[in-house]
Design a protein around this motif. Structure first.
Motif, PDB file in Angstrom:
ATOM      1  N   VAL A   1     -16.293  15.233   1.014  1.00 17.81           N
ATOM      2  CA  VAL A   1     -16.590  13.822   1.269  1.00 17.81           C
ATOM      3  C   VAL A   1     -15.756  12.982   0.313  1.00 17.81           C
ATOM      4  CG1 VAL A   1     -18.366  12.030   1.205  1.00 17.81           C
ATOM      5  CG2 VAL A   1     -18.896  14.291   2.148  1.00 17.81           C
ATOM      6  N   LEU A   2     -15.019  11.996   0.874  1.00 18.79           N
ATOM      7  CA  LEU A   2     -14.071  11.227   0.082  1.00 18.79           C
ATOM      8  C   LEU A   2     -14.452   9.760  -0.072  1.00 18.79           C
ATOM      9  CD1 LEU A   2     -10.863  12.714   1.683  1.00 18.79           C
ATOM     10  CD2 LEU A   2     -11.463  12.905  -0.721  1.00 18.79           C
ATOM     11  N   GLY A   3     -14.627   9.083   1.052  1.00 18.80           N
ATOM     12  CA  GLY A   3     -14.867   7.641   0.983  1.00 18.80           C
ATOM     13  C   GLY A   3     -13.633   6.861   0.588  1.00 18.80           C
ATOM     14  N   ALA A   4     -12.442   7.365   0.915  1.00 21.51           N
ATOM     15  CA  ALA A   4     -11.193   6.723   0.513  1.00 21.51           C
ATOM     16  C   ALA A   4     -10.848   5.573   1.459  1.00 21.51           C
ATOM     17  CB  ALA A   4     -10.061   7.743   0.509  1.00 21.51           C
ATOM     18  N   VAL A   5     -10.463   4.432   0.902  1.00 22.09           N
ATOM     19  CA  VAL A   5      -9.987   3.284   1.669  1.00 22.09           C
ATOM     20  C   VAL A   5      -8.575   2.964   1.201  1.00 22.09           C
ATOM     21  CG1 VAL A   5     -10.358   0.862   2.267  1.00 22.09           C
ATOM     22  CG2 VAL A   5     -12.320   2.383   1.983  1.00 22.09           C
ATOM     23  N   THR A   6      -7.646   2.826   2.140  1.00 19.27           N
ATOM     24  CA  THR A   6      -6.249   2.617   1.793  1.00 19.27           C
ATOM     25  C   THR A   6      -5.943   1.138   1.580  1.00 19.27           C
ATOM     26  OG1 THR A   6      -5.390   2.230   4.040  1.00 19.27           O
ATOM     27  CG2 THR A   6      -5.700   4.527   3.341  1.00 19.27           C
ATOM     28  N   PRO A   7      -4.885   0.823   0.837  1.00 17.65           N
ATOM     29  CA  PRO A   7      -4.336  -0.537   0.868  1.00 17.65           C
ATOM     30  C   PRO A   7      -3.803  -0.842   2.271  1.00 17.65           C
ATOM     31  CG  PRO A   7      -3.441   0.749  -0.976  1.00 17.65           C
ATOM     32  CD  PRO A   7      -4.147   1.718  -0.072  1.00 17.65           C
ATOM     33  N   SER A   8      -3.497  -2.105   2.544  1.00 18.32           N
ATOM     34  CA  SER A   8      -2.945  -2.488   3.848  1.00 18.32           C
ATOM     35  C   SER A   8      -1.523  -1.967   3.999  1.00 18.32           C
ATOM     36  CB  SER A   8      -2.957  -4.008   3.998  1.00 18.32           C
ATOM     37  OG  SER A   8      -4.275  -4.500   4.051  1.00 18.32           O
ATOM     38  N   PHE A   9      -1.184  -1.552   5.225  1.00 15.42           N
ATOM     39  CA  PHE A   9       0.172  -1.094   5.536  1.00 15.42           C
ATOM     40  C   PHE A   9       0.490  -1.476   6.966  1.00 15.42           C
ATOM     41  CE2 PHE A   9      -2.836   2.142   6.610  1.00 15.42           C
ATOM     42  CZ  PHE A   9      -2.342   2.857   7.695  1.00 15.42           C
ATOM     43  N   ASP A  10       1.555  -2.232   7.142  1.00 15.19           N
ATOM     44  CA  ASP A  10       1.967  -2.720   8.471  1.00 15.19           C
ATOM     45  C   ASP A  10       0.813  -3.375   9.225  1.00 15.19           C
ATOM     46  OD1 ASP A  10       4.530  -1.926   8.076  1.00 15.19           O
ATOM     47  OD2 ASP A  10       4.617  -0.469   9.697  1.00 15.19           O
ATOM     48  N   GLY A  11      -0.047  -4.100   8.518  1.00 16.04           N
ATOM     49  CA  GLY A  11      -1.163  -4.775   9.159  1.00 16.04           C
ATOM     50  C   GLY A  11      -2.385  -3.922   9.391  1.00 16.04           C
ATOM     51  N   PHE A  12      -2.324  -2.646   9.059  1.00 15.86           N
ATOM     52  CA  PHE A  12      -3.465  -1.744   9.191  1.00 15.86           C
ATOM     53  C   PHE A  12      -4.119  -1.499   7.834  1.00 15.86           C
ATOM     54  CE2 PHE A  12      -1.043  -0.345  12.948  1.00 15.86           C
ATOM     55  CZ  PHE A  12      -2.044  -0.269  13.900  1.00 15.86           C
ATOM     56  N   SER A  13      -5.370  -1.091   7.866  1.00 12.48           N
ATOM     57  CA  SER A  13      -5.986  -0.400   6.738  1.00 12.48           C
ATOM     58  C   SER A  13      -6.812   0.734   7.323  1.00 12.48           C
ATOM     59  CB  SER A  13      -6.861  -1.331   5.894  1.00 12.48           C
ATOM     60  OG  SER A  13      -7.943  -1.849   6.650  1.00 12.48           O
TER      61      SER A  13
ATOM     62  N   ARG B   1       3.493   4.028   5.577  1.00 10.48           N
ATOM     63  CA  ARG B   1       2.340   4.877   5.797  1.00 10.48           C
ATOM     64  C   ARG B   1       1.457   4.823   4.557  1.00 10.48           C
ATOM     65  NH1 ARG B   1       5.795  10.466   5.791  1.00 10.48           N
ATOM     66  NH2 ARG B   1       6.377  10.508   3.584  1.00 10.48           N
ATOM     67  N   ALA B   2       0.166   5.009   4.767  1.00 14.13           N
ATOM     68  CA  ALA B   2      -0.769   5.162   3.657  1.00 14.13           C
ATOM     69  C   ALA B   2      -0.846   6.643   3.308  1.00 14.13           C
ATOM     70  CB  ALA B   2      -2.137   4.629   4.036  1.00 14.13           C
ATOM     71  N   VAL B   3      -1.103   6.928   2.050  1.00 10.74           N
ATOM     72  CA  VAL B   3      -1.218   8.308   1.582  1.00 10.74           C
ATOM     73  C   VAL B   3      -2.517   8.444   0.808  1.00 10.74           C
ATOM     74  CG1 VAL B   3      -0.174  10.162   0.235  1.00 10.74           C
ATOM     75  CG2 VAL B   3       1.300   8.499   1.409  1.00 10.74           C
ATOM     76  N   VAL B   4      -3.441   9.242   1.334  1.00  8.18           N
ATOM     77  CA  VAL B   4      -4.701   9.547   0.656  1.00  8.18           C
ATOM     78  C   VAL B   4      -4.594  10.981   0.151  1.00  8.18           C
ATOM     79  CG1 VAL B   4      -7.190   9.797   0.884  1.00  8.18           C
ATOM     80  CG2 VAL B   4      -6.011   7.946   2.081  1.00  8.18           C
ATOM     81  N   SER B   5      -4.548  11.148  -1.174  1.00  8.66           N
ATOM     82  CA  SER B   5      -4.311  12.454  -1.789  1.00  8.66           C
ATOM     83  C   SER B   5      -5.557  12.906  -2.534  1.00  8.66           C
ATOM     84  CB  SER B   5      -3.121  12.352  -2.758  1.00  8.66           C
ATOM     85  OG  SER B   5      -2.917  13.561  -3.441  1.00  8.66           O
ATOM     86  N   PHE B   6      -5.913  14.188  -2.373  1.00  7.92           N
ATOM     87  CA  PHE B   6      -7.118  14.706  -3.018  1.00  7.92           C
ATOM     88  C   PHE B   6      -7.034  16.219  -3.145  1.00  7.92           C
ATOM     89  CE2 PHE B   6      -7.677  14.250   1.497  1.00  7.92           C
ATOM     90  CZ  PHE B   6      -8.258  15.437   1.918  1.00  7.92           C
ATOM     91  N   ALA B   7      -7.782  16.755  -4.111  1.00  3.00           N
ATOM     92  CA  ALA B   7      -7.855  18.191  -4.314  1.00  3.00           C
ATOM     93  C   ALA B   7      -8.801  18.809  -3.292  1.00  3.00           C
ATOM     94  CB  ALA B   7      -8.341  18.497  -5.730  1.00  3.00           C
ATOM     95  N   LEU B   8      -8.501  20.016  -2.861  1.00  2.37           N
ATOM     96  CA  LEU B   8      -9.370  20.759  -1.958  1.00  2.37           C
ATOM     97  C   LEU B   8     -10.381  21.532  -2.794  1.00  2.37           C
ATOM     98  CD1 LEU B   8      -6.609  21.979   0.503  1.00  2.37           C
ATOM     99  CD2 LEU B   8      -8.269  20.126   0.869  1.00  2.37           C
TER     100      LEU B   8
END
Length: 425
Positions: A301-313, A404-411
């Motif tokens: 479980v992450l709950g990650a929210v990205t910054p805006s990119f090309d009008g998306f989040s 692109r957004a990049v959400v990085s996390f350990a497995l």
């Protein structure tokens, strides 16, 4: 592209479509003229507004011919917007892992996590109906309550079946307290002392590409088709416009990837034939693991929210892995970066969902259960191939036109050969 008349090319293709019945027997793919128009817009051979007006003419002509497929278009695709609306980006929220099983009336409810934001409260669940009394429709609403005494009705949204379980969320129309110590689901208390996994979220520019190459590769990666995209009309249009040449290795690479990604193995997973020619990354590493079914079992479980990119989040709330692949529970704002079957539009293009691990493997996502409105979408993105069992870190990368957004996390199961719960999905 001197001497090439894109509008004339598309109108001739549209007229041929009206005469030739074959274009109506193409399953869920877009009509040939729409595929060609989108490609020509991508290489600036025709303006988007001109292409949309032309496609509207032929969409209406096909609808008036009383063909069942295009009657469906009149319902599904007629309201498509020509531009993506501006919406507020997703806000950070509190997401708490909450593995709990509730014996509800007529069902067993597996709770996975709770999400608390300023807009709504939702509980991610897998709903298993009583086999002796299965529901034909969606599971009923439940009542959620917080430690302040506030309670709200929470209807279910999601998908699945009464036999295999329904994955989705129970979401309130008005939020409960974001800092509540617990949530009650129809009187059953869920403790919220857990912590989501750590993550890093950033935005990066996509590598520069020739417009034709960028369009074709992004088109393959888009998650909206029920089957492979019908790219030959787009390729023919790009050849006619002079945007690519007949001997361009790009075309061999694109066709090789499309063929290799066709379902051949069990579970509908692609299995590339032996001796497959090398193609550019990220496709080479993606195809190299297509036939593997050695993914670890577990969830994070992450709950990650990205910054805006090309009008998306985007928000990546949870990842679940099994031996065949993995899936991410995600949210997107705005929600109309999606293409429906039979869609005639040339834009907006939708997000492509990529993932990359720390061993150089790439993975591509397709939408599973999905709900969306103009300003918001949420559901599951199903990734293939299976996660490399030796991977220790993963990046989930929703990709737009230029960034692109990049959400990085350990497995969390890295190093022990098993998932957090040690079980398969």
């Amino acid at each position: 592209m001197p001497g090439f008349d894109a509008e004339l090319y598309l109108r001739l293709l549209g007229e041929q479509m009206l005469v030739d019945r074959d274009d109506r027997r193409r399953g869920p793919h877009r009509p040939h003229v729409a595929e060609a128009a989108a490609a020509l817009v991508a290489v600036a051979a025709i303006a988007p507004t001109s292409a949309e007006r032309l496609l509207d003419d032929y969409s209406l002509a096909m609808t008036l011919r009383n063909d069942p497929q295009f009657r469906r278009h009149a319902i599904v695709g007629a309201s498509r917007p020509s531009t993506r609306s501006e919406t507020k980006p997703l806000r950070p929220r509190r997401v708490v892992p909450c593995a709990h099983t509730i014996e509800h009336s007529q069902a067993t409810v597996e709770v996975r996590y709770v999400s608390l934001s300023e807009e709504a409260t939702s509980v991610a669940v897998t709903w298993h109906s009583d086999s002796s009394r299965p529901w034909l429709g969606a599971p009923p609403s439940v009542t959620l309550a917080d430690d302040r005494g506030t309670s709200e009705s929470a209807p279910f949204t999601g998908g699945g079946s009464s036999t295999e379980g329904r994955n989705g969320r129970l979401t309130t129309a008005r939020p409960l307290a974001a800092d509540t110590a617990w949530i009650e689901l129809d009187g059953v208390r869920l403790d919220l002392r857990g912590k989501a996994a750590a993550f890093e979220a950033s935005v990066e520019r996509l590598p520069e590409q020739d417009p034709a190459a960028h369009y074709l590769w992004h088109r393959i990666a888009e998650p909206g088709e029920l089957y492979e995209p019908g790219l030959e009309p787009a390729i023919e249009a790009l050849l006619a416009a002079g945007a690519v040449s007949a001997g361009d290795p790009l075309l061999d690479d694109v066709r090789t990837v499309l063929d290799a990604m066709q379902p051949r193995g069990p579970h509908g997973a692609p299995a590339p034939p032996p001796g497959l020619r090398r193609v550019p990354e990220p496709w080479q590493s993606l195809l190299a693991r297509q036939s593997h079914e050695d993914g670890p079992a577990g969830s994070v479980v992450l709950g990650a929210v990205t910054p805006s990119f090309d009008g998306f989040s985007a928000a990546v709330l949870e990842l679940q892995s099994n031996s065949h692949g993995f899936r991410a529970d995600v949210e997107v704002a705005p929600g109309l970066g999606q293409r429906m079957p039979f869609d005639w539009g040339v834009g907006p293009r939708q997000l492509a969902w990529w993932a990359r691990d720390d061993r150089g493997n790439h993975y591509l996502g397709r939408r599973g259960n999905w709900s969306f409105a103009e300003d918001y979408g949420h559901g599951l993105v199903e990734f293939l191939p299976a996660l490399d069992p030796a991977a220790a870190r993963l990046e989930v990368m929703p990709s737009a036109e230029t960034t692109r957004a990049v959400v990085s996390f350990a497995l969390p199961w890295a190093g022990d050969g098993a998932g957090r719960d040690g079980s398969d999905l």
